[in-house]
Design a protein around this motif. Structure first.
Motif, PDB file in Angstrom:
ATOM      1  N   VAL A   2     -10.865  -8.073  -0.671  1.00 18.90           N
ATOM      2  CA  VAL A   2     -10.061  -6.892  -0.383  1.00 18.90           C
ATOM      3  C   VAL A   2     -10.905  -5.881   0.363  1.00 18.90           C
ATOM      4  CG1 VAL A   2      -8.756  -4.995  -1.418  1.00 18.90           C
ATOM      5  CG2 VAL A   2      -8.705  -7.254  -2.483  1.00 18.90           C
ATOM      6  N   GLN A   3     -10.303  -5.265   1.375  1.00 18.11           N
ATOM      7  CA  GLN A   3     -10.975  -4.195   2.095  1.00 18.11           C
ATOM      8  C   GLN A   3      -9.952  -3.094   2.340  1.00 18.11           C
ATOM      9  OE1 GLN A   3     -12.391  -5.009   6.102  1.00 18.11           O
ATOM     10  NE2 GLN A   3     -14.190  -3.755   5.700  1.00 18.11           N
ATOM     11  N   GLY A   4     -10.326  -1.872   2.013  1.00 21.48           N
ATOM     12  CA  GLY A   4      -9.431  -0.746   2.217  1.00 21.48           C
ATOM     13  C   GLY A   4      -9.691  -0.059   3.544  1.00 21.48           C
ATOM     14  N   ILE A   5      -8.626   0.477   4.137  1.00 20.29           N
ATOM     15  CA  ILE A   5      -8.730   1.245   5.391  1.00 20.29           C
ATOM     16  C   ILE A   5      -8.024   2.576   5.150  1.00 20.29           C
ATOM     17  CG2 ILE A   5      -8.164   1.314   7.843  1.00 20.29           C
ATOM     18  CD1 ILE A   5      -8.080  -1.761   7.766  1.00 20.29           C
ATOM     19  N   ASP A   6      -8.721   3.690   5.420  1.00 20.50           N
ATOM     20  CA  ASP A   6      -8.096   5.006   5.210  1.00 20.50           C
ATOM     21  C   ASP A   6      -7.308   5.427   6.442  1.00 20.50           C
ATOM     22  OD1 ASP A   6      -9.872   6.078   7.035  1.00 20.50           O
ATOM     23  OD2 ASP A   6     -11.087   7.113   5.538  1.00 20.50           O
ATOM     24  N   ALA A   7      -6.706   6.607   6.389  1.00 25.73           N
ATOM     25  CA  ALA A   7      -5.839   7.099   7.468  1.00 25.73           C
ATOM     26  C   ALA A   7      -6.583   7.287   8.784  1.00 25.73           C
ATOM     27  CB  ALA A   7      -5.185   8.421   7.051  1.00 25.73           C
ATOM     28  N   THR A   8      -7.906   7.505   8.745  1.00 24.40           N
ATOM     29  CA  THR A   8      -8.680   7.708   9.977  1.00 24.40           C
ATOM     30  C   THR A   8      -9.238   6.402  10.530  1.00 24.40           C
ATOM     31  OG1 THR A   8     -10.733   8.111   8.781  1.00 24.40           O
ATOM     32  CG2 THR A   8      -9.324  10.036   9.255  1.00 24.40           C
ATOM     33  N   GLY A   9      -8.996   5.277   9.828  1.00 19.27           N
ATOM     34  CA  GLY A   9      -9.468   3.986  10.292  1.00 19.27           C
ATOM     35  C   GLY A   9     -10.791   3.554   9.693  1.00 19.27           C
ATOM     36  N   LEU A  10     -11.364   4.381   8.815  1.00 14.03           N
ATOM     37  CA  LEU A  10     -12.619   3.987   8.164  1.00 14.03           C
ATOM     38  C   LEU A  10     -12.347   2.864   7.168  1.00 14.03           C
ATOM     39  CD1 LEU A  10     -14.233   7.479   7.560  1.00 14.03           C
ATOM     40  CD2 LEU A  10     -14.821   5.803   9.311  1.00 14.03           C
TER      41      LEU A  10
END
Length: 150
Positions: A2-10
């Motif tokens: 699993v990898q998370g991506i935030d609203a800014t693309g990080l």
């Protein structure tokens, strides 16, 4: 993984974990005649504690679902009591889906005698006289079975 991506693309670091799926506790099986191996329909199967009851299908199948994990006694019965009944019982630990086939065997009386009942036919009381062959009558009283000439 699993990898998370935030609203800014990080992106977050990749994480992994083991996910284990367990079967829900359940009990299922077939009830058969111990002498013939034939599947038995219409047999009462009881699970306790909880006093849950199922009746076997036309193929001898039964099942209990939606039960809590634990130790249970499962009992299948057919017919009356004493030598007129058939019973199979066992203790089983249920923590997942557990198969448990039961074989009904005739119960015996204190003398070791067994008998087979026919569904929907009443058991003959011990003091009833039955014709067993021409010119003879079988009598059965407390602890005594005699064949007497008529």
């Amino acid at each position: 993984m699993v990898q998370g991506i935030d609203a800014t693309g990080l992106k977050s670091p990749i994480a992994s974990t083991v996910v284990t799926f367990r079967e829900a506790p359940a009990l299922a099986g077939l009830v058969t005649d111990a002498l013939t191996g034939a599947a038995l329909a219409g047999i009462n199967v009881r699970l306790s504690p909880g006093d849950l009851t199922q009746v076997t299908s036309a193929t001898g199948a039964y099942s209990f679902t939606g039960i809590a994990a634990g130790t249970y006694n499962v009992t299948a019965t057919n017919g009356g009591s004493g030598c007129a009944g058939e019973v199979a019982t066992t203790e089983v630990d249920i923590d997942r889906a557990v198969p448990m086939n039961l074989m009904l065997a005739p119960e015996s009386d204190v003398y070791g005698y067994t008998c087979k009942t026919t569904p929907d036919v009443p058991f003959v009381q011990g003091t009833t006289k039955l014709s067993v062959k021409t010119g003879y009558v079988l009598t059965h009283g407390p602890g005594v079975v005699r064949e007497c000439p008529v």
